[in-house]
Design a protein around this motif. Structure first.
Motif, short mmCIF file in Angstrom:
data_model
loop_
_atom_site.label_atom_id
_atom_site.label_comp_id
_atom_site.label_asym_id
_atom_site.label_seq_id
_atom_site.Cartn_x
_atom_site.Cartn_y
_atom_site.Cartn_z
N GLY A 133 6.01 75.37 29.20
CA GLY A 133 6.80 76.39 28.91
C GLY A 133 8.39 75.54 28.95
N ASP A 134 9.00 76.33 28.06
CA ASP A 134 10.51 76.00 27.67
C ASP A 134 11.34 75.81 28.94
N ARG A 182 1.28 84.73 34.88
CA ARG A 182 0.56 83.66 34.16
C ARG A 182 0.39 82.57 35.08
N GLN A 185 -1.92 77.65 30.80
CA GLN A 185 -1.08 78.77 30.28
C GLN A 185 0.23 78.25 29.58
N ARG A 186 0.66 78.80 28.53
CA ARG A 186 1.83 78.32 27.76
C ARG A 186 2.72 79.62 28.10
N LEU A 187 3.90 79.39 28.63
CA LEU A 187 4.92 80.46 29.07
C LEU A 187 5.42 80.92 27.92
N GLN A 188 5.47 82.28 27.91
CA GLN A 188 6.31 82.98 26.55
C GLN A 188 7.83 83.06 26.59
N GLY A 189 8.42 83.28 27.85
CA GLY A 189 9.75 83.72 28.16
C GLY A 189 9.73 85.12 28.37
N ASN A 225 5.92 88.47 33.42
CA ASN A 225 4.46 88.21 32.79
C ASN A 225 4.53 86.59 33.03
N ASP A 226 5.45 85.86 32.75
CA ASP A 226 5.12 84.60 32.88
C ASP A 226 4.78 83.97 34.31
N LEU A 234 7.05 72.12 27.35
CA LEU A 234 5.85 72.09 26.20
C LEU A 234 5.34 70.90 25.65
N SER A 281 10.46 88.94 28.66
CA SER A 281 11.11 90.17 27.80
C SER A 281 12.42 90.65 27.90
#
Length: 337
Positions: free
Chosen positions: A131-132, A112, A262-266, A108-109, A235, A268
């Motif tokens: 993102g991280d 995005r 977008q901030r990436l979430q990492g 998903n990252d 970040l 899943s």
């Protein structure tokens, strides 16, 4: 294979599992008999609590995708055992022997990030992706450049960049002379971009840090008038331009030009499991690798891949144990500390 079994609901009513898939049966036993919380299981599977509650009570329709998701989860916690053939051997798996064979997962990252790049390029705006470390930002940029040849200029930012050295690197990437003052370099770059617009990508842009460097990029963007710019970084980039830009007018001028961000979430758990699907890991080793990939403080996805790179070279497709993962993981974290 369907399994006939009875399981006890919380309120005492027995549920017949006759005709259920192995996946549904084992997950129901995990919840109803072993005390796993539906909320926790649903989170690990990336599904809603109500979906999993209905599923383990036999009231939610199955799909091959859902069965595979459940199967991968059960395998990761050591509950699933693959069916054996008539000779008593588990079906052969074509295990990979090199990290180069790891699949590129469309997380998903990644989706995005690709959205931001596409919009910034086509709408001639600033795009910001933050993102991280270890979430695959640079790899996604490489894929973008390969699929859009000749349309973009890629610059990897450095903490040592000054305004002039940054402009010199951009001029060089455009095939221009890199001599002269910062103002001369800017005019030369703008003139070239007006003739031949490029999408400018600045990777690790958080390393630029000082506002004067971002202002130099904004000046080029404003004067060229027909280009998109992407800033990609950790970040800290989001903090500068999305969280606290209102407190610093020199940063807000750029933030106002960045409608796409977008901030990436990492990744899943399911995405990590897809990455590890053809790696010959013991159940315990697989669980540790998943924990590493999901935890930025343990190095995240990047550290996971780096550990695999070493271990696959060592084992050449032979089983990788938990001890191996922990040993190489500790060495890798120490080396990158």
């Amino acid at each position: 294979m369907a399994v006939a079994h009875l399981v006890q609901r919380d309120e005492g009513e027995a549920i017949s599992m006759e005709g259920w898939s192995k996946e549904r049966t084992l997950l129901a036993k995990l919840v109803q008999e072993e005390g796993a919380k539906i909320t926790d299981v649903a989170r690990e599977l990336g599904k809603s609590r109500s979906t999993i509650s209905l599923y383990v009570n036999g009231k939610y329709p199955e799909s091959e995708e859902l069965r595979e998701t459940v199967r991968n989860y059960l395998r990761s916690i050591g509950t699933w055992e693959d069916e054996q053939d008539e000779a008593g051997q588990a079906p052969a798996v074509d295990y990979i022997t090199s990290a180069d064979e790891l699949p590129f997962i469309e997380t998903n990252d990644v989706k995005r990030m690709r959205y931001v790049l596409k919009k910034a390029a086509t709408k001639h705006k600033f795009g910001i992706v933050a993102g991280d470390p270890g979430l695959g930002k640079t790899e996604t940029l490489k894929k973008y450049l390969l699929t859009n040849p000749g349309s973009a200029i890629y610059i990897r930012c450095k903490s040592t960049h000054t305004v002039k050295s940054l402009l010199q690197e951009l001029a060089d990437a455009l095939g221009l002379p890199d001599t002269g003052s910062a103002n001369q370099l800017t005019r030369r770059i703008v003139k070239q971009l007006k003739r031949t617009p490029y999408f400018l990508i600045f990777d690790e842009a958080d390393l630029l840090k000082s506002a004067d460097k971002y202002e130099a990029l904004r000046d080029i963007y404003d004067e060229a008038g027909n280009i998109g710019v992407a800033l990609v970084g950790n970040l800290a980039l989001a903090e500068m331009f999305l969280d606290f830009a209102d407190m610093r007018p020199e940063l807000k001028r750029l933030a106002d030009r960045a409608p796409f961000h977008q901030r990436l979430q990492g990744p899943s758990r399911e995405e990590v499991e897809q990455l590890l699907e053809r790696v010959n890991l013991t159940s315990a080793a697989r669980k540790v690798m998943i924990q590493i990939a999901l935890n930025p403080r343990k190095g995240g996805l990047r550290n996971c891949v780096e550990i695999l790179d070493v271990l696959l070279d060592m084992t050449k497709g032979e089983p990788i144990t938990e001890e191996m993962v922990l040993h190489i993981g500790q060495i890798n974290l120490t080396a990158n500390a």
